[in-house]
Design an enzyme around this catalytic site. Structure first.
Site, PDB file in Angstrom:
ATOM      1  N   ASP A  16      -9.481-129.346  16.858  1.00 26.97           N
ATOM      2  CA  ASP A  16      -9.774-130.799  17.091  1.00 26.97           C
ATOM      3  C   ASP A  16     -10.887-130.962  17.407  1.00 26.97           C
ATOM      4  OD1 ASP A  16      -8.587-130.098  20.746  1.00 26.97           O
ATOM      5  OD2 ASP A  16      -9.846-128.819  19.304  1.00 26.97           O
ATOM      6  N   ASP A  21     -15.556-128.707  17.761  1.00 29.59           N
ATOM      7  CA  ASP A  21     -15.167-128.162  16.580  1.00 29.59           C
ATOM      8  C   ASP A  21     -15.857-129.050  15.269  1.00 29.59           C
ATOM      9  OD1 ASP A  21     -13.456-129.388  19.607  1.00 29.59           O
ATOM     10  OD2 ASP A  21     -12.040-127.742  17.866  1.00 29.59           O
ATOM     11  N   ASN A  45      -7.897-133.186  21.530  1.00 30.27           N
ATOM     12  CA  ASN A  45      -9.317-133.788  21.815  1.00 30.27           C
ATOM     13  C   ASN A  45      -8.817-135.122  21.152  1.00 30.27           C
ATOM     14  OD1 ASN A  45     -10.914-131.701  22.772  1.00 30.27           O
ATOM     15  ND2 ASN A  45     -11.922-131.395  21.256  1.00 30.27           N
ATOM     16  N   THR A 130      -9.560-123.966  17.905  1.00 26.37           N
ATOM     17  CA  THR A 130     -10.272-124.094  19.012  1.00 26.37           C
ATOM     18  C   THR A 130      -9.849-124.715  19.690  1.00 26.37           C
ATOM     19  OG1 THR A 130     -11.652-124.919  17.119  1.00 26.37           O
ATOM     20  CG2 THR A 130     -12.862-123.677  17.467  1.00 26.37           C
ATOM     21  N   PHE A 171      -8.376-126.772  28.751  1.00 26.68           N
ATOM     22  CA  PHE A 171      -7.565-128.113  28.396  1.00 26.68           C
ATOM     23  C   PHE A 171      -6.409-127.423  27.546  1.00 26.68           C
ATOM     24  CE2 PHE A 171      -7.574-132.521  26.803  1.00 26.68           C
ATOM     25  CZ  PHE A 171      -7.122-131.832  25.146  1.00 26.68           C
ATOM     26  N   ASN A 172      -7.507-126.924  26.382  1.00 32.35           N
ATOM     27  CA  ASN A 172      -6.520-125.781  25.049  1.00 32.35           C
ATOM     28  C   ASN A 172      -5.392-125.373  25.682  1.00 32.35           C
ATOM     29  OD1 ASN A 172      -8.070-126.775  23.435  1.00 32.35           O
ATOM     30  ND2 ASN A 172      -9.479-124.989  23.207  1.00 32.35           N
ATOM     31  N   HIS A 245     -18.565-125.113  22.667  1.00 33.46           N
ATOM     32  CA  HIS A 245     -16.916-124.076  23.642  1.00 33.46           C
ATOM     33  C   HIS A 245     -16.909-123.418  22.180  1.00 33.46           C
ATOM     34  CE1 HIS A 245     -16.111-126.015  27.411  1.00 33.46           C
ATOM     35  NE2 HIS A 245     -16.741-126.698  27.233  1.00 33.46           N
ATOM     36  N   ASP A 246     -16.268-124.272  20.843  1.00 29.22           N
ATOM     37  CA  ASP A 246     -15.648-123.636  20.183  1.00 29.22           C
ATOM     38  C   ASP A 246     -16.493-122.663  18.921  1.00 29.22           C
ATOM     39  OD1 ASP A 246     -13.721-126.837  19.370  1.00 29.22           O
ATOM     40  OD2 ASP A 246     -13.403-125.261  20.850  1.00 29.22           O
TER      41      ASP A 246
END
Ligand code: RIB
Ligand code: CA
Length: 318
Positions: A16, A21, A45, A130, A171-172, A245-246
């Site tokens: 996203d 990402d 996102n 992700t 969040f995800n 993060h991703d």
């Protein structure tokens, strides 16, 4: 004499974009250890129109217009979509001047691109979501044969500790907890690269500098993206750095073992008034149940940063 077996990791990214990402896509697109088969976009996102457009722009920046991109779900299985505009901006990739896509959006739905790519692959595929797991959950439900054809799922999402969108939820997982619960109970090897891991691999200002020094177009674009993305984290968190993060999930998929994991039974909360979207991780086995997830507990930050440098350097201005 038979040809040498292809030792690359057959990869599908479900994402996203989203600043982190975007870096994950650039890593998967440039790492010679990866056979990037497809990229699917989902709402998270930003809206799926924006995330799928952004995925195509990033692949264009990477010089990889050969990789098919399809748009998936526009929202979670249950309830309304929650985006992260405060983190990624109104475009989803605010801060940089990215190229217009050089590749058309694949006409298939993201779920069908995942299904057809996995079934058509000559070897079991590594799936790296992700983002919220809406596309992945529906693909697994729609085509049960995927279970035997996916080697592992390496998901950036969840948290054994505190959340980032509520005190309880990352969040995800928060955007689509029902989808996450379906994936967590699918019986496919699952590595959860959650906030416990990604907050141990923070980038600093000095890292943006070496990325910028790679030069245009990629170094400049990524540095501009991270300058924007860093701003949110500086305002929100006490720590000075910011998490990609991703990129941690892609790094683990392509360099297995970078993330240290522990097997745990994990449930995804879908009902709690204060805890919806929490990945409830049984760290001490108190449920006395079979583990269903390899939960990331730490990352070799030095190795991650070395990986980031090694692969992003492949975009150094020629
Ligand atoms: O919580 C962080 C995750 O949510 C990352 O994947 C980020 O891109 C957002 O999707
Ligand atoms: Ca993401």
């Amino acid at each position: 004499m038979g040809s040498k077996p292809d030792e690359r990791v057959p990869l599908i990214l479900d994402c996203d974009p989203g600043h982190d990402d975007a870096v994950a896509i650039l890593l998967a697109a440039a790492d010679p250890a990866a056979e990037l088969l497809a990229v699917t976009a989902v709402a998270g996102n930003q809206t799926v129109d924006k995330t799928s457009y952004n995925a195509r722009r990033v692949l264009t920046l990477a010089g990889r217009k050969d990789v098919p991109v399809a748009a998936g779900f526009a929202g979670p299985l249950v309830g309304e979509l929650a985006t992260a505009e405060e983190v990624h901006g109104s475009t989803g990739l605010d801060g940089a001047d990215l190229p217009e896509p050089a590749l058309e959006l694949d006409s298939r739905h993201g779920v069908d691109l995942i299904i057809e790519t996995v079934l058509g692959a000559s070897r079991p595929v590594v799936l790296v979501p992700t983002a919220p797991l809406t596309n992945v959950a529906v693909a697994l439900r729609k085509e049960p044969r995927l279970k035997g054809r996916i080697a592992r799922i390496v998901w950036m999402g969840g948290a054994a500790g505190e959340g980032n969108v509520t005190p309880a939820a990352e969040f995800n997982a928060f955007v689509d907890p029902e989808a996450a619960a379906m994936v967590f109970s699918a019986g496919i090897p699952l590595t959860m690269v959650g906030l416990d891991v990604t907050h141990q691999a923070l980038l600093e200002e000095v890292d943006i500098a070496w990325i910028r020094a790679l030069g245009a177009p990629v170094g400049t674009a990524v540095a501009d993206l991270l300058d924007f993305y860093r701003g949110f984290h500086r305002r929100r968190y006490a720590f000075s750095g910011f998490p990609l993060h991703d990129a941690c999930a892609v790094a683990e998929a392509l360099r297995p073992g970078l993330v240290r994991t522990l097997p745990m039974a994990v449930e995804v909360e879908t009902a709690g008034r204060w805890t919806r979207g929490r990945t409830v991780c049984d760290r001490w086995g108190v449920w006395e149940r079979e583990p269903n997830v390899q939960v990331g507990v730490s990352i070799d930050r030095a190795a991650f940063m070395a990986y980031l440098r090694q692969i992003l350097a492949r975009y150094r201005r020629a």
